[in-house]
Scaffold this active site. Sequence first.
Site, PDB file in Angstrom:
ATOM      1  N   SER A  10       0.705  -0.944   0.097  1.00 50.72           N
ATOM      2  CA  SER A  10       0.368  -0.084  -0.139  1.00 50.72           C
ATOM      3  C   SER A  10       0.674   1.261  -0.112  1.00 50.72           C
ATOM      4  CB  SER A  10      -0.863  -0.108   1.355  1.00 50.72           C
ATOM      5  OG  SER A  10      -1.196   1.488   1.158  1.00 50.72           O
ATOM      6  N   HIS A  35      -1.538  -1.299  -4.127  1.00 50.74           N
ATOM      7  CA  HIS A  35      -3.083  -1.266  -3.658  1.00 50.74           C
ATOM      8  C   HIS A  35      -2.515   0.771  -3.207  1.00 50.74           C
ATOM      9  CE1 HIS A  35      -6.342  -2.339  -1.143  1.00 50.74           C
ATOM     10  NE2 HIS A  35      -5.126  -0.588  -0.320  1.00 50.74           N
ATOM     11  N   ASP A  37      -4.950   3.766  -1.931  1.00 48.41           N
ATOM     12  CA  ASP A  37      -5.800   3.873  -1.149  1.00 48.41           C
ATOM     13  C   ASP A  37      -6.415   5.227  -0.896  1.00 48.41           C
ATOM     14  OD1 ASP A  37      -6.072   1.936   0.659  1.00 48.41           O
ATOM     15  OD2 ASP A  37      -4.047   2.342   1.476  1.00 48.41           O
ATOM     16  N   MET A  39      -9.061   8.424  -0.294  1.00 48.43           N
ATOM     17  CA  MET A  39      -9.863   8.682   0.924  1.00 48.43           C
ATOM     18  C   MET A  39     -10.227   9.945   0.875  1.00 48.43           C
ATOM     19  SD  MET A  39      -7.264   7.841   4.591  1.00 48.43           S
ATOM     20  CE  MET A  39      -6.348   6.094   3.700  1.00 48.43           C
ATOM     21  N   HIS A  68      -8.677   1.416  -3.543  1.00 51.23           N
ATOM     22  CA  HIS A  68      -9.568   1.020  -2.802  1.00 51.23           C
ATOM     23  C   HIS A  68      -9.860   2.448  -2.587  1.00 51.23           C
ATOM     24  CE1 HIS A  68     -10.348   0.234   1.801  1.00 51.23           C
ATOM     25  NE2 HIS A  68     -10.814   0.372   1.180  1.00 51.23           N
ATOM     26  N   MET A  70     -12.315   4.612  -0.777  1.00 50.40           N
ATOM     27  CA  MET A  70     -12.889   4.894   0.021  1.00 50.40           C
ATOM     28  C   MET A  70     -13.160   6.196   0.824  1.00 50.40           C
ATOM     29  SD  MET A  70      -9.441   3.290   3.425  1.00 50.40           S
ATOM     30  CE  MET A  70      -8.305   3.485   1.635  1.00 50.40           C
ATOM     31  N   MET A 141     -11.136  -5.632   5.693  1.00 51.37           N
ATOM     32  CA  MET A 141     -10.799  -4.705   6.349  1.00 51.37           C
ATOM     33  C   MET A 141     -10.450  -5.139   7.543  1.00 51.37           C
ATOM     34  SD  MET A 141     -10.136  -2.539   4.278  1.00 51.37           S
ATOM     35  CE  MET A 141      -9.221  -1.236   5.573  1.00 51.37           C
ATOM     36  N   ASP A 179      -6.937  -6.450   4.004  1.00 49.04           N
ATOM     37  CA  ASP A 179      -5.894  -4.606   4.473  1.00 49.04           C
ATOM     38  C   ASP A 179      -5.890  -4.113   5.642  1.00 49.04           C
ATOM     39  OD1 ASP A 179      -4.989  -2.598   3.695  1.00 49.04           O
ATOM     40  OD2 ASP A 179      -7.051  -1.463   2.550  1.00 49.04           O
TER      41      ASP A 179
HETATM   42  C1  DX5 Z   1      -5.846   1.659   5.874  1.00 52.64           C
HETATM   43  C2  DX5 Z   1      -5.830   1.583   4.735  1.00 52.64           C
HETATM   44  C3  DX5 Z   1      -4.524   0.470   4.239  1.00 52.64           C
HETATM   45  C4  DX5 Z   1      -3.529   0.900   4.796  1.00 52.64           C
HETATM   46  C5  DX5 Z   1      -2.760  -0.377   5.456  1.00 52.64           C
HETATM   47  O1  DX5 Z   1      -7.493   2.474   5.425  1.00 52.64           O
HETATM   48  O2  DX5 Z   1      -6.986   0.748   3.680  1.00 52.64           O
HETATM   49  O3  DX5 Z   1      -4.581  -0.377   2.620  1.00 52.64           O
HETATM   50  O4  DX5 Z   1      -2.522   1.674   4.122  1.00 52.64           O
HETATM   51  O5  DX5 Z   1      -1.581   0.009   6.278  1.00 52.64           O
HETATM   52  P1  DX5 Z   1      -1.022  -0.982   7.421  1.00 52.64           P
HETATM   53  O6  DX5 Z   1      -0.485  -1.897   6.391  1.00 52.64           O
HETATM   54  O7  DX5 Z   1      -0.087   0.117   7.559  1.00 52.64           O
HETATM   55  O8  DX5 Z   1      -2.117  -1.060   7.946  1.00 52.64           O
HETATM   56 ZN    ZN Z   2      -6.466  -0.073   1.327  1.00 55.33          ZN
END
Ligand code: DX5
Ligand code: ZN
Length: 223
Positions: A10, A35, A37, A39, A68, A70, A141, A179
């Site tokens: 990620s 990956h 993210d 947000m 992903h 969010m 998750m 994840d």
């Molecule tokens: C959290 C994200 C994850 C995050 C994971 O909201 O969806 O993908 O980047 O990071 P680690 O591996 O540090 O928990």
């Molecule tokens: Zn993620």
Amino acid sequence: MPEPVIIAPSILAADFGRLAEDVRAVDKAGADWIHIDIMDGRFVPNISFGPLIVEAVRRATARPLNVHLMIVEPERYLADFVKAGADHLLIQAEPASTIHLHRVLSRIHDMGKKAGVVLDPATPVEMIEYVLPLCDIVLVMTVNPGFGGQKFLPDMLPKIRKLRALCEGRSLNPVIEADGGQDCANARETIAAGANAIVAGSAIFGKADYAAAIRAIREGCLI
Ligand code: DX5
Ligand code: ZN
């Protein structure tokens, strides 16, 4: 022989001052997917970045981009992320994000991309029972979404087992991705529960040797 586990670093834990270099480094170190993210500060309490960063990552690697979302109403932004180079579009199952889950998953397929659905820790597996045939990927998750570096929630292991059994019972074989808070010890348990793809941010980008970190998670051994 069991199929090898897919490892998806990620980039939330990467160094954004040298993002392209970090992406090339994990690619070379054996990452299967990247990956990413997204947000929006509404569905989750944190803001990360948008399609411009996906575009920058696209230029740095040929690996599948596992995006992903969010965000509230991901349906409004699918075309932007496809244009930016996303290969997999993962949408949250919760109605606080995606309004019409079935419709949006179908739309992702119509756009020629792989469709994934994401379950937050409080969201039951039953929530996706009727859209399971539309899922190329189901992402469970193992922390609450919003931040990297959080603690793994072991209560998600029975959920992964239940999901795997549900899929098997219906002769479906989506990738089951996990994840959040994944390191080699947690990944070992997560894979034993039935997952076959692991997302890891801190456990890869936080280490000096990316190749050793990826290998350790894939093999479920400690470094
Ligand atoms: C959290 C994200 C994850 C995050 C994971 O909201 O969806 O993908 O980047 O990071 P680690 O591996 O540090 O928990
Ligand atoms: Zn993620």
